[in-house]
Motif scaffolding. Sequence first.
Motif, PDB file in Angstrom:
ATOM      1  N   TYR A  61      62.290 -22.172  30.299  1.00  0.00           N
ATOM      2  CA  TYR A  61      62.789 -20.928  29.695  1.00  0.00           C
ATOM      3  C   TYR A  61      62.678 -20.929  28.175  1.00  0.00           C
ATOM      4  O   TYR A  61      62.950 -19.921  27.531  1.00  0.00           O
ATOM      5  N   GLY A  62      62.272 -22.048  27.609  1.00  0.00           N
ATOM      6  CA  GLY A  62      62.352 -22.185  26.160  1.00  0.00           C
ATOM      7  C   GLY A  62      61.213 -21.576  25.382  1.00  0.00           C
ATOM      8  O   GLY A  62      61.380 -21.243  24.216  1.00  0.00           O
ATOM      9  N   ASN A  63      60.053 -21.425  26.018  1.00  0.00           N
ATOM     10  CA  ASN A  63      58.891 -20.951  25.271  1.00  0.00           C
ATOM     11  C   ASN A  63      58.327 -19.657  25.854  1.00  0.00           C
ATOM     12  O   ASN A  63      57.115 -19.445  25.882  1.00  0.00           O
ATOM     13  N   GLN A  64      59.207 -18.799  26.324  1.00  0.00           N
ATOM     14  CA  GLN A  64      58.748 -17.538  26.895  1.00  0.00           C
ATOM     15  C   GLN A  64      58.390 -16.566  25.778  1.00  0.00           C
ATOM     16  O   GLN A  64      59.223 -16.221  24.948  1.00  0.00           O
ATOM     17  N   THR A  65      57.150 -16.136  25.790  1.00  0.00           N
ATOM     18  CA  THR A  65      56.703 -15.172  24.788  1.00  0.00           C
ATOM     19  C   THR A  65      56.813 -13.743  25.302  1.00  0.00           C
ATOM     20  O   THR A  65      56.622 -12.796  24.546  1.00  0.00           O
ATOM     21  N   HIS A  66      57.116 -13.602  26.595  1.00  0.00           N
ATOM     22  CA  HIS A  66      57.169 -12.276  27.212  1.00  0.00           C
ATOM     23  C   HIS A  66      58.625 -11.856  27.360  1.00  0.00           C
ATOM     24  O   HIS A  66      59.395 -12.494  28.056  1.00  0.00           O
ATOM     25  N   THR A  67      59.015 -10.784  26.707  1.00  0.00           N
ATOM     26  CA  THR A  67      60.365 -10.233  26.841  1.00  0.00           C
ATOM     27  C   THR A  67      60.314  -9.077  27.816  1.00  0.00           C
ATOM     28  O   THR A  67      59.616  -8.090  27.589  1.00  0.00           O
ATOM     29  N   THR A  68      61.044  -9.163  28.911  1.00  0.00           N
ATOM     30  CA  THR A  68      60.954  -8.156  29.952  1.00  0.00           C
ATOM     31  C   THR A  68      61.637  -6.858  29.550  1.00  0.00           C
ATOM     32  O   THR A  68      62.620  -6.854  28.815  1.00  0.00           O
ATOM     33  N   THR A  69      61.096  -5.747  30.065  1.00  0.00           N
ATOM     34  CA  THR A  69      61.714  -4.435  29.882  1.00  0.00           C
ATOM     35  C   THR A  69      62.667  -4.110  31.024  1.00  0.00           C
ATOM     36  O   THR A  69      63.247  -3.040  31.052  1.00  0.00           O
ATOM     37  N   HIS A  70      62.790  -5.033  31.992  1.00  0.00           N
ATOM     38  CA  HIS A  70      63.606  -4.819  33.181  1.00  0.00           C
ATOM     39  C   HIS A  70      63.101  -3.627  33.997  1.00  0.00           C
ATOM     40  O   HIS A  70      63.896  -2.874  34.560  1.00  0.00           O
ATOM     41  N   ARG A  71      61.770  -3.500  34.062  1.00  0.00           N
ATOM     42  CA  ARG A  71      61.107  -2.612  35.003  1.00  0.00           C
ATOM     43  C   ARG A  71      60.285  -3.493  35.937  1.00  0.00           C
ATOM     44  O   ARG A  71      59.829  -4.575  35.569  1.00  0.00           O
ATOM     45  N   VAL A  72      60.097  -3.045  37.190  1.00  0.00           N
ATOM     46  CA  VAL A  72      59.520  -3.927  38.198  1.00  0.00           C
ATOM     47  C   VAL A  72      58.110  -4.396  37.835  1.00  0.00           C
ATOM     48  O   VAL A  72      57.757  -5.565  38.066  1.00  0.00           O
ATOM     49  N   ASP A  73      57.296  -3.519  37.268  1.00  0.00           N
ATOM     50  CA  ASP A  73      55.930  -3.928  36.934  1.00  0.00           C
ATOM     51  C   ASP A  73      55.936  -5.056  35.909  1.00  0.00           C
ATOM     52  O   ASP A  73      55.177  -6.022  36.014  1.00  0.00           O
ATOM     53  N   ASP A  74      56.782  -4.935  34.925  1.00  0.00           N
ATOM     54  CA  ASP A  74      56.867  -5.938  33.869  1.00  0.00           C
ATOM     55  C   ASP A  74      57.396  -7.268  34.415  1.00  0.00           C
ATOM     56  O   ASP A  74      56.871  -8.340  34.106  1.00  0.00           O
ATOM     57  N   CYS A  75      58.429  -7.197  35.246  1.00  0.00           N
ATOM     58  CA  CYS A  75      59.009  -8.420  35.814  1.00  0.00           C
ATOM     59  C   CYS A  75      58.026  -9.131  36.740  1.00  0.00           C
ATOM     60  O   CYS A  75      57.941 -10.370  36.740  1.00  0.00           O
ATOM     61  N   LEU A  76      57.269  -8.371  37.534  1.00  0.00           N
ATOM     62  CA  LEU A  76      56.296  -8.988  38.419  1.00  0.00           C
ATOM     63  C   LEU A  76      55.141  -9.593  37.630  1.00  0.00           C
ATOM     64  O   LEU A  76      54.646 -10.677  37.971  1.00  0.00           O
ATOM     65  N   ASP A  77      54.701  -8.908  36.582  1.00  0.00           N
ATOM     66  CA  ASP A  77      53.651  -9.482  35.723  1.00  0.00           C
ATOM     67  C   ASP A  77      54.092 -10.840  35.189  1.00  0.00           C
ATOM     68  O   ASP A  77      53.320 -11.807  35.189  1.00  0.00           O
ATOM     69  N   ARG A  78      55.329 -10.926  34.732  1.00  0.00           N
ATOM     70  CA  ARG A  78      55.826 -12.170  34.147  1.00  0.00           C
ATOM     71  C   ARG A  78      55.924 -13.272  35.195  1.00  0.00           C
ATOM     72  O   ARG A  78      55.509 -14.411  34.950  1.00  0.00           O
ATOM     73  N   ALA A  79      56.454 -12.942  36.377  1.00  0.00           N
ATOM     74  CA  ALA A  79      56.616 -13.953  37.422  1.00  0.00           C
ATOM     75  C   ALA A  79      55.263 -14.506  37.873  1.00  0.00           C
ATOM     76  O   ALA A  79      55.079 -15.723  38.001  1.00  0.00           O
ATOM     77  N   ILE A  80      54.313 -13.614  38.114  1.00  0.00           N
ATOM     78  CA  ILE A  80      53.002 -14.051  38.582  1.00  0.00           C
ATOM     79  C   ILE A  80      52.287 -14.857  37.501  1.00  0.00           C
ATOM     80  O   ILE A  80      51.625 -15.871  37.781  1.00  0.00           O
ATOM     81  N   ASP A  81      52.433 -14.437  36.260  1.00  0.00           N
ATOM     82  CA  ASP A  81      51.817 -15.177  35.154  1.00  0.00           C
ATOM     83  C   ASP A  81      52.406 -16.581  35.043  1.00  0.00           C
ATOM     84  O   ASP A  81      51.680 -17.554  34.792  1.00  0.00           O
ATOM     85  N   GLN A  82      53.709 -16.725  35.260  1.00  0.00           N
ATOM     86  CA  GLN A  82      54.344 -18.045  35.185  1.00  0.00           C
ATOM     87  C   GLN A  82      53.848 -18.955  36.308  1.00  0.00           C
ATOM     88  O   GLN A  82      53.621 -20.146  36.089  1.00  0.00           O
ATOM     89  N   TRP A  83      53.662 -18.412  37.517  1.00  0.00           N
ATOM     90  CA  TRP A  83      53.157 -19.220  38.615  1.00  0.00           C
ATOM     91  C   TRP A  83      51.701 -19.628  38.348  1.00  0.00           C
ATOM     92  O   TRP A  83      51.302 -20.766  38.585  1.00  0.00           O
ATOM     93  N   ALA A  84      50.900 -18.705  37.832  1.00  0.00           N
ATOM     94  CA  ALA A  84      49.518 -19.022  37.509  1.00  0.00           C
ATOM     95  C   ALA A  84      49.455 -20.116  36.438  1.00  0.00           C
ATOM     96  O   ALA A  84      48.633 -21.038  36.518  1.00  0.00           O
ATOM     97  N   THR A  85      50.323 -20.026  35.448  1.00  0.00           N
ATOM     98  CA  THR A  85      50.369 -21.046  34.393  1.00  0.00           C
ATOM     99  C   THR A  85      50.774 -22.396  34.962  1.00  0.00           C
ATOM    100  O   THR A  85      50.215 -23.439  34.598  1.00  0.00           O
ATOM    101  N   TRP A  86      51.736 -22.405  35.881  1.00  0.00           N
ATOM    102  CA  TRP A  86      52.188 -23.662  36.498  1.00  0.00           C
ATOM    103  C   TRP A  86      51.043 -24.325  37.257  1.00  0.00           C
ATOM    104  O   TRP A  86      50.830 -25.535  37.163  1.00  0.00           O
ATOM    105  N   ILE A  87      50.283 -23.531  38.019  1.00  0.00           N
ATOM    106  CA  ILE A  87      49.157 -24.085  38.767  1.00  0.00           C
ATOM    107  C   ILE A  87      48.136 -24.708  37.820  1.00  0.00           C
ATOM    108  O   ILE A  87      47.657 -25.826  38.026  1.00  0.00           O
TER     109      ILE A  87
END
Length: 245
Positions: free
Chosen positions: A202-228
């Motif tokens: 959680y310390g180096n998140q550059t993406h601040t969510t707008t709390h809309r579903v599209d934005d939250c899903l973009d962030r979640a999927i991007d984090q999983w892709a980065t982890w892989i």
Amino acid sequence: MSDTNTIDTYRLVGRADLQDMAKKMRSVAYDVARPVGDQHMLLWVDVETTGLHPDRDDLLEVGMRVTPLDAPWDEYGWLSIVIRDSSIRSGGINRDTLPALRMHLENGLLDQVLTAPTPPEKFHPSIQVGDLHKLLDCFMEELAPGDHVLHPAGTNVDFDLRFLEENLAGRHWATLQRRLSHRKFDLSTIRMLDQLSGLNPYGNQTHTTTHRVDDCLDRAIDQWATWIRTRGHHLLTTPTKETNE
């Protein structure tokens, strides 16, 4: 992605209501491209609500994405919809509901929920909650989930599923459940594993969510892709197999 100007209506034969809705909403509220073969897929789910309690708080927005488990950068489907209602049944403005109401007033979601739609709704279409099951039926039928294993995925995904269950009649929820694997993929678990390894997810998140579903899903999927790509790629050198329990 699939051709958004056509629809496989043969899959919805006998359901004129679904055919009509699919024709109207296709390429606006959702789109799918049927995955090929028997593989593990993730159905990313996110909802926005007026609070934390499905039995008394309101569902405001629903978003879904479909990606392969091992290649989240490949998108096979998406859905994004606002739940339109002229009133909010939330249990009043209190310490529990105030944070959600405040942020959804700031991001414009409450205005969309409470205001009659002004066509054309190209980017954030809306439906009444009573039609939610029809839209999900269209989405899931065209996705043809019987061809592969479809795992619910997201951040604290049980929260999202509980709100869907509360807002779908029992038989419609049961139909959706039958199409999903009982195994869920929750990013919160991945983040906790990283913490145990001495990392700070959680310390180096550059993406601040707008709390809309599209934005939250973009962030979640991007984090999983980065982890892989950074830590889990060696786990995916061989195809995953379904195991029996």
